[in-house]
Scaffold this motif. Structure first.
Motif, PDB file in Angstrom:
ATOM      1  N   LEU A 143      -4.464  58.718   3.767  1.00 40.48           N
ATOM      2  CA  LEU A 143      -3.008  58.823   3.643  1.00 40.48           C
ATOM      3  C   LEU A 143      -2.310  57.714   4.425  1.00 40.48           C
ATOM      4  CD1 LEU A 143      -2.704  62.704   4.039  1.00 40.48           C
ATOM      5  CD2 LEU A 143      -2.403  61.405   1.916  1.00 40.48           C
ATOM      6  N   LYS A 144      -2.835  57.399   5.619  1.00 37.64           N
ATOM      7  CA  LYS A 144      -2.258  56.306   6.416  1.00 37.64           C
ATOM      8  C   LYS A 144      -2.447  54.966   5.716  1.00 37.64           C
ATOM      9  CE  LYS A 144      -2.809  58.641  10.868  1.00 37.64           C
ATOM     10  NZ  LYS A 144      -3.642  58.780  12.078  1.00 37.64           N
ATOM     11  N   ALA A 145      -3.602  54.781   5.093  1.00 33.98           N
ATOM     12  CA  ALA A 145      -3.866  53.532   4.369  1.00 33.98           C
ATOM     13  C   ALA A 145      -2.901  53.361   3.199  1.00 33.98           C
ATOM     14  CB  ALA A 145      -5.312  53.497   3.872  1.00 33.98           C
ATOM     15  N   ALA A 146      -2.358  54.480   2.713  1.00 30.38           N
ATOM     16  CA  ALA A 146      -1.369  54.427   1.633  1.00 30.38           C
ATOM     17  C   ALA A 146       0.044  54.214   2.164  1.00 30.38           C
ATOM     18  CB  ALA A 146      -1.417  55.720   0.824  1.00 30.38           C
ATOM     19  N   GLY A 147       0.174  54.064   3.489  1.00 32.79           N
ATOM     20  CA  GLY A 147       1.484  53.819   4.084  1.00 32.79           C
ATOM     21  C   GLY A 147       2.285  55.078   4.346  1.00 32.79           C
ATOM     22  N   LEU A 148       1.635  56.234   4.304  1.00 33.77           N
ATOM     23  CA  LEU A 148       2.333  57.497   4.514  1.00 33.77           C
ATOM     24  C   LEU A 148       2.297  57.897   5.986  1.00 33.77           C
ATOM     25  CD1 LEU A 148       0.804  59.324   1.434  1.00 33.77           C
ATOM     26  CD2 LEU A 148       3.213  58.668   1.687  1.00 33.77           C
ATOM     27  N   ARG A 149       3.371  58.508   6.450  1.00 30.12           N
ATOM     28  CA  ARG A 149       3.428  59.047   7.811  1.00 30.12           C
ATOM     29  C   ARG A 149       2.714  60.398   7.799  1.00 30.12           C
ATOM     30  NH1 ARG A 149       9.777  59.157   8.400  1.00 30.12           N
ATOM     31  NH2 ARG A 149       9.396  60.072   6.332  1.00 30.12           N
ATOM     32  N   THR A 150       1.639  60.498   8.551  1.00 32.61           N
ATOM     33  CA  THR A 150       0.816  61.705   8.494  1.00 32.61           C
ATOM     34  C   THR A 150       0.127  61.950   9.818  1.00 32.61           C
ATOM     35  OG1 THR A 150      -0.832  62.865   7.148  1.00 32.61           O
ATOM     36  CG2 THR A 150      -1.312  60.558   7.700  1.00 32.61           C
ATOM     37  N   ALA A 151      -0.526  63.098   9.940  1.00 31.81           N
ATOM     38  CA  ALA A 151      -1.358  63.421  11.098  1.00 31.81           C
ATOM     39  C   ALA A 151      -2.382  64.452  10.668  1.00 31.81           C
ATOM     40  CB  ALA A 151      -0.499  63.962  12.246  1.00 31.81           C
ATOM     41  N   ALA A 152      -3.537  64.442  11.324  1.00 30.69           N
ATOM     42  CA  ALA A 152      -4.557  65.474  11.145  1.00 30.69           C
ATOM     43  C   ALA A 152      -4.256  66.579  12.149  1.00 30.69           C
ATOM     44  CB  ALA A 152      -5.946  64.890  11.372  1.00 30.69           C
ATOM     45  N   VAL A 153      -3.981  67.790  11.653  1.00 31.07           N
ATOM     46  CA  VAL A 153      -3.474  68.860  12.511  1.00 31.07           C
ATOM     47  C   VAL A 153      -4.190  70.171  12.205  1.00 31.07           C
ATOM     48  CG1 VAL A 153      -1.202  67.772  12.679  1.00 31.07           C
ATOM     49  CG2 VAL A 153      -1.625  69.456  10.883  1.00 31.07           C
ATOM     50  N   GLY A 154      -3.827  71.216  12.974  1.00 30.80           N
ATOM     51  CA  GLY A 154      -4.371  72.550  12.737  1.00 30.80           C
ATOM     52  C   GLY A 154      -5.529  72.851  13.645  1.00 30.80           C
ATOM     53  N   ASN A 155      -6.617  73.336  13.078  1.00 29.79           N
ATOM     54  CA  ASN A 155      -7.807  73.696  13.837  1.00 29.79           C
ATOM     55  C   ASN A 155      -8.481  72.479  14.471  1.00 29.79           C
ATOM     56  OD1 ASN A 155      -9.697  75.854  14.575  1.00 29.79           O
ATOM     57  ND2 ASN A 155     -11.153  74.826  13.224  1.00 29.79           N
ATOM     58  N   ILE A 156      -7.982  71.310  14.143  1.00 29.84           N
ATOM     59  CA  ILE A 156      -8.563  70.053  14.596  1.00 29.84           C
ATOM     60  C   ILE A 156      -8.169  69.708  16.031  1.00 29.84           C
ATOM     61  CG2 ILE A 156      -6.733  68.437  13.936  1.00 29.84           C
ATOM     62  CD1 ILE A 156      -8.943  66.874  12.394  1.00 29.84           C
ATOM     63  N   GLY A 157      -7.205  70.435  16.589  1.00 26.48           N
ATOM     64  CA  GLY A 157      -6.847  70.201  17.984  1.00 26.48           C
ATOM     65  C   GLY A 157      -5.397  69.824  18.193  1.00 26.48           C
ATOM     66  N   VAL A 158      -4.718  69.306  17.162  1.00 23.95           N
ATOM     67  CA  VAL A 158      -3.287  69.022  17.261  1.00 23.95           C
ATOM     68  C   VAL A 158      -2.539  70.260  16.781  1.00 23.95           C
ATOM     69  CG1 VAL A 158      -1.394  67.538  16.495  1.00 23.95           C
ATOM     70  CG2 VAL A 158      -3.677  66.569  16.847  1.00 23.95           C
ATOM     71  N   SER A 159      -1.668  70.800  17.613  1.00 24.44           N
ATOM     72  CA  SER A 159      -0.981  72.045  17.288  1.00 24.44           C
ATOM     73  C   SER A 159      -0.085  71.893  16.072  1.00 24.44           C
ATOM     74  CB  SER A 159      -0.126  72.479  18.491  1.00 24.44           C
ATOM     75  OG  SER A 159       0.825  73.450  18.112  1.00 24.44           O
ATOM     76  N   LEU A 160      -0.207  72.835  15.146  1.00 23.07           N
ATOM     77  CA  LEU A 160       0.684  72.831  13.984  1.00 23.07           C
ATOM     78  C   LEU A 160       2.125  73.073  14.390  1.00 23.07           C
ATOM     79  CD1 LEU A 160      -1.234  74.601  11.103  1.00 23.07           C
ATOM     80  CD2 LEU A 160       0.159  72.553  10.889  1.00 23.07           C
ATOM     81  N   LEU A 161       2.332  73.881  15.433  1.00 19.37           N
ATOM     82  CA  LEU A 161       3.699  74.089  15.921  1.00 19.37           C
ATOM     83  C   LEU A 161       4.306  72.774  16.387  1.00 19.37           C
ATOM     84  CD1 LEU A 161       3.476  77.452  17.899  1.00 19.37           C
ATOM     85  CD2 LEU A 161       4.864  76.982  15.877  1.00 19.37           C
ATOM     86  N   ASP A 162       3.529  71.983  17.104  1.00 15.09           N
ATOM     87  CA  ASP A 162       4.019  70.666  17.538  1.00 15.09           C
ATOM     88  C   ASP A 162       4.330  69.789  16.335  1.00 15.09           C
ATOM     89  OD1 ASP A 162       3.758  71.388  20.168  1.00 15.09           O
ATOM     90  OD2 ASP A 162       1.842  70.376  20.473  1.00 15.09           O
TER      91      ASP A 162
END
Length: 477
Positions: A143-162
Motif C-alpha cells: 500500500l505504501k509503494a502505491a503512495g497510500l497513507r497506511t499503517a499495519a495495526v491491530g494485533n500486530i502491536g500498533v493500537s487500533l485506538l491510536d
C-alpha cells in the motif's frame, strides 16, 4: 455467500455512561483512558493484584478512573457496557453476569470500530492461524509503494485506538486480527478481508475447533469488495460461503498453483492476478516474481499472494505489488537465516509455535536437522511428523512436552536419529545446536521450528530465537 446492506453505526453518547473495562494492559489501559476522556464513568476490573497492576491502577486513579484489583469476576453495579481485553476467555463469570444483565460485551477492536470518525480509513483485515503478521506487514508495504497513507495495526502491536483516534490521517489500514479480537467484535465490517489458513490453535480458549473457526470467519461479515481465501485450505472457503456480505462482494482465492478465474496464483515463477483484471476468464496480470518475496519459502509466497489480493481489491496497481514485496523485510525469528557453518545453514523460525507453522517451515527445506519442543498447548504431532519425515536427517528435542514429539517420531519416522535433551533450562539451546551440528552434513539445514510455545524455557519466542542465534554464533566462532 449471502448479501446484505450494512450501514454505519450512529455516534454514541458516552457522557455519564457506566462502562466496565475488563483487564489492565496493552488494550485495557488505552480503552479506559479514551472512554474516560469522552465522559464515561469507567471502572476497570482486573484479576491480578501484583506490583505492576497496582502501578497501572495508580496511573488510572490519578485521572479519576475507578480500578478494582484482584476481582475480575464480579460485574460492577450499574454497568451499562463491558469492554474487555481480547485475551479474557468468554466463559469468565464477569461475562456471564453481563449477558444475564443484557449488556453488550466489546473488545478493543469493536471499540475502535465504533469510535472511528465518519471519514475514517477503510480496513483491509487479515486473520489466520499462521502468517498474519507477515501478511499484514507485506500488505502495508504494498500500500505504501502505491503512495497510500497506511499503517499495519491491530494485533500486530500498533493500537487500533491510536490509529483511529490519532492525528495521523490514513487512506487505508492494514489490520491484523486474532481470533480473540474477532470474537469480541460483532459489528466490524471490513472493506475486504482474508483468512490465510485454519489449524487447531487456542482451543482451550474457544472450546472447540468449530468455535475457533467461527470466530475467524467473523472477519468476512459485511465485507464490501473481496473475501480472500486459501484455495489449499477448504475450511477458509467454507467460511466465505457462510459469510453475510454486501451486495457485489466477491470470493477471491489464492493458490501456489496456476490460478483459475477470480484467483491469484503462480505461473512459471511469476505471481499473477486473474481476479482483478478485465475478462479474467482469459486474461492474467503479472504482479511480481517469486524472487521478489523474502524469503521465497512456499508458505511465504502464499502470504504474499494474500497480501496482493487485498491490495488489488483496494485498487492498487500491479507495479506497487512488486515494489512493495521487494521493499518488505520480515520480522526476526520468522524463517530467518542466521548463518552458514561448515556448509550447513542455520535457520531461526522460533515463531513457529504450533504444528501448522512448523509444517510450513519444514516444507521449505529438503534435508533438515530439526530442533523442536516446548509447550504443546494441547497439540498432537502425528500429522506433522508423518508429512515431514522424509525431510528429516535428525531431530533434537528440548522442552517440557518433547515426549509427545518423540513418540510421534517413533510411530512415523522410526529410522530418524533423535537426541532427547532432558532439559528445560535456557542453556539447553546451546546444547541443542551443538547436537544438531553433529547430526548435520554439508548441504543440510538446522531448523529451529519448535511447533510449541516457548514459555516453559523462555519469556517468549523472541528470546528463544535469540538464544538459538547466539548458540549458532558460538558454534561458528
Amino acid at each position: 455467500m449471502g448479501s446484505r446492506q450494512v450501514t454505519s453505526s450512529e455516534p454514541l453518547d458516552w457522557q455519564g455512561k457506566h462502562v466496565t473495562v475488563a483487564g489492565l494492559g496493552v488494550s485495557g489501559i488505552p480503552a479506559a483512558k479514551v472512554l474516560h476522556a469522552r465522559g464515561a464513568n469507567v471502572t476497570v476490573v482486573n484479576d491480578g493484584d501484583d506490583a505492576r497492576a497496582r502501578e497501572q491502577a495508580a496511573e488510572l486513579e490519578a485521572l479519576g478512573i475507578t480500578v478494582r484489583l484482584g476481582d475480575g469476576a464480579t460485574l460492577p453495579e450499574g454497568a451499562e457496557l463491558v469492554v474487555t481485553a481480547p485475551g479474557w476467555k468468554p466463559d469468565k463469570p464477569l461475562f456471564a453476569a453481563a449477558r444475564e444483565a443484557g449488556l453488550e460485551i466489546w473488545g478493543d477492536v469493536e471499540l475502535a470500530w465504533r469510535l472511528r470518525g465518519p471519514d475514517a480509513a477503510p480496513w483491509l483485515a487479515i486473520t489466520g492461524t499462521n502468517g498474519k503478521t507477515t501478511t499484514t506487514q507485506m500488505l502495508a508495504s504494498i500500500l505504501k509503494a502505491a503512495g497510500l497513507r497506511t499503517a499495519a495495526v491491530g494485533n500486530i502491536g500498533v493500537s487500533l485506538l491510536d490509529a483511529v483516534l490519532g492525528d495521523e490521517q490514513y487512506d487505508v489500514l492494514a489490520v491484523e486480527l486474532s481470533s480473540y479480537q474477532l470474537h469480541w467484535a460483532p459489528s466490524l465490517r471490513a472493506h475486504s478481508a482474508a483468512v490465510l489458513n485454519l489449524a487447531p490453535d487456542h482451543l482451550d480458549w474457544h472450546g472447540s475447533m468449530e468455535a475457533y473457526a467461527a470466530d475467524k470467519g467473523r472477519i468476512y461479515e459485511g465485507n464490501r469488495v473481496a473475501c480472500v481465501y486459501n484455495v489449499a485450505d477448504k475450511a477458509t472457503e467454507d467460511l466465505v460461503r457462510e459469510a453475510d456480505v454486501e451486495e457485489g462482494c466477491r470470493a477471491v482465492g489464492f493458490t501456489l498453483g496456476t490460478p483459475g478465474p477470480s484467483q491469484l496464483g503462480v505461473v512459471e515463477g511469476i505471481l499473477v492476478d486473474r481476479a482483478f483484471v478485465e475478462e479474467r476468464h482469459k486474461n492474467a496480470q503479472e504482479l511480481a516474481e517469486i524472487s521478489d518475496v523474502n524469503p521465497p519459502a512456499p508458505h511465504n509466497i502464499a502470504n504474499a499472494l494474500a497480501a496482493a489480493a487485498l491490495a488489488r481489491a483496494f485498487g492498487v496497481p500491479a507495479r506497487a505489488v512488486r515494489d512493495g514485496l521487494r521493499d518488505f523485510t520480515p520480522d526476526a525469528h520468522r524463517i530467518a537465516h542466521v548463518a552458514d557453518v561448515d556448509a550447513v545453514a542455520y535457520v531461526d523460525d522460533s515463531k513457529a509455535t504450533n504444528t501448522h507453522a512448523a509444517q510450513a517451515s519444514l516444507a521449505a527445506y529438503e534435508s533438515i536437522v530439526w530442533i523442536a519442543g516446548g509447550l504443546a498447548k494441547g497439540a498432537t504431532f502425528d500429522e506433522l511428523v508423518a508429512k515431514s519425515a522424509k525431510r528429516l536427517r535428525g531431530v533434537v528435542l528440548i522442552g517440557q512436552d518433547r515426549a509427545l514429539i518423540r513418540e510421534a517420531l517413533a510411530r512415523h519416522a522410526p529410522e530418524v536419529p533423535v537426541v532427547d535433551l532432558d532439559r528445560t533450562d535456557t542453556g539447553a539451546m546451546l546444547a541443542a545446536v551443538q547436537e544438531a551440528s553433529r547430526l548435520a552434513v554439508a548441504g543440510d539445514t538446522v531448523l529451529l521450528a519448535p511447533a510449541c510455545a516457548s514459555m516453559d524455557m523462555f519469556a517468549n519466542y523472541n528470546k528463544r530465537g535469540d538464544a538459538f542465534a547466539e548458540a549458532v554464533r558460538e558454534l561458528g566462532s
